[in-house]
Design an enzyme around this catalytic site. Structure first.
Site, mmCIF file in Angstrom:
data_model
loop_
_atom_site.group_PDB
_atom_site.id
_atom_site.type_symbol
_atom_site.label_atom_id
_atom_site.label_comp_id
_atom_site.label_asym_id
_atom_site.label_seq_id
_atom_site.Cartn_x
_atom_site.Cartn_y
_atom_site.Cartn_z
ATOM 1 N N ASP A 14 0.873 -1.167 0.000
ATOM 2 C CA ASP A 14 0.000 0.000 0.000
ATOM 3 C C ASP A 14 0.920 1.229 0.000
ATOM 4 O OD1 ASP A 14 -2.267 1.746 0.606
ATOM 5 O OD2 ASP A 14 -1.459 1.808 2.648
ATOM 6 N N ASP A 18 -0.278 5.079 0.814
ATOM 7 C CA ASP A 18 -0.600 6.100 1.822
ATOM 8 C C ASP A 18 -0.641 5.508 3.223
ATOM 9 O OD1 ASP A 18 -1.053 8.443 0.103
ATOM 10 O OD2 ASP A 18 -2.590 7.154 -0.760
HETATM 11 MG MG LIG Z 1 -2.972 3.122 3.600
#
Ligand SMILES: [Mg+2]
Length: 255
Positions: free
Chosen positions: A8, A10
């Site tokens: 991932d 962010d």
């Molecule tokens: Mg995230």
């Protein structure tokens, strides 16, 4: 056998919400609004999706100081919010481009070591592709993107996380089965997305997800550096983190 790590972006590679928060605060300072969004407040404001909507909600729900330049009624107020948000976006992009966002502890060591060790690297994110590319370029240099075999981004799939779509796309492009990979996430939505794609998941909590629960995660740690133990500040940190991830994968990939 662990073949690939799927990250991932962010909150996992970078605390991007903190960069957003400081861009908002810088824009507020420029207009001398006297507003400051600290971490506890921003944690609540994150429930409102979208920057302009977040500013409007703050004005309506928190009754902050109003300088005379803030229009009292529509449509002037909407224009004022849009201009403030546009300035915030410019500041945010400049922060990303200059590398001010930074990578979280242990991330670079892990990425470089895993790549050298023949572990394939991929990204599965809800953020748009240009945003991911500028973050990677500014933090890992102009060859940073070459570390990643594929980037599955938000705008390439129909349903965003917690739907599994973006992970399924990454798996498809890698040509791997879920049990050959490990997903790295920071939020419960990300965890659900990866689990829905049958992937084992390691969670590194971020500033705004530290209070969340992560049922079914292989492990939940504060950051990757914490997995390196005493090696955290040494060049072998990447090796130590990858060794931990490999053993967590071996224990958790038996679907
Ligand atoms: Mg995230």
């Amino acid at each position: 056998m662990l073949k690939a790590l799927i990250f991932d972006v962010d909150g996992t590679l970078s605390e991007t919400e903190e960069t957003h928060r400081s861009a908002f605060n810088q824009a507020f300072d420029e207009l001398e609004l006297g507003w400051n969004w600290d971490q506890p407040l921003y944690g609540k404001l994150l429930d409102v999706t979208g920057g302009k909507e977040r500013i409007r909600h703050y004005l309506e729900a928190y009754s902050p100081r109003r300088i005379p330049e803030i229009p009292a009624s529509e449509p002037q107020l909407a224009d004022w919010i849009a201009a403030l948000h546009a300035r915030k976006t410019t500041i945010y992009n400049a922060m990303i481009d200059t590398g001010a966002a930074g990578l979280r502890p242990g991330v670079e060591a892990l990425l470089r070591h895993a790549h050298n060790a023949g572990i394939r690297l991929a990204i599965a994110t809800t953020t748009s592709l240009p945003n991911v590319e500028s973050l990677i370029r500014s933090t890992l240099g102009m060859h940073g993107l070459e570390l990643f075999e594929t980037i599955a981004a938000g705008d390439m799939v129909k349903a965003k996380k917690p739907a599994p779509d973006v992970y399924l796309l990454a798996l498809d492009r890698l040509g791997l089965r879920p049990e050959q990979c490990l997903a790295l996430e920071d939020s419960v939505n990300g965890l659900k997305s990866a689990q829905a794609a049958q992937l084992p998941v390691v969670v590194t909590t971020s500033v705004y997800t530290v209070h969340q629960q992560f049922p079914g995660a292989a492990t939940t740690v504060p950051d990757f550096a914490a997995m390196a133990g005493s090696a955290a500040d040494t060049p072998v940190a990447g090796q130590a983190i990858l060794a931990s991830l490999k053993s967590l994968h071996a224990e958790n990939a038996s679907f």
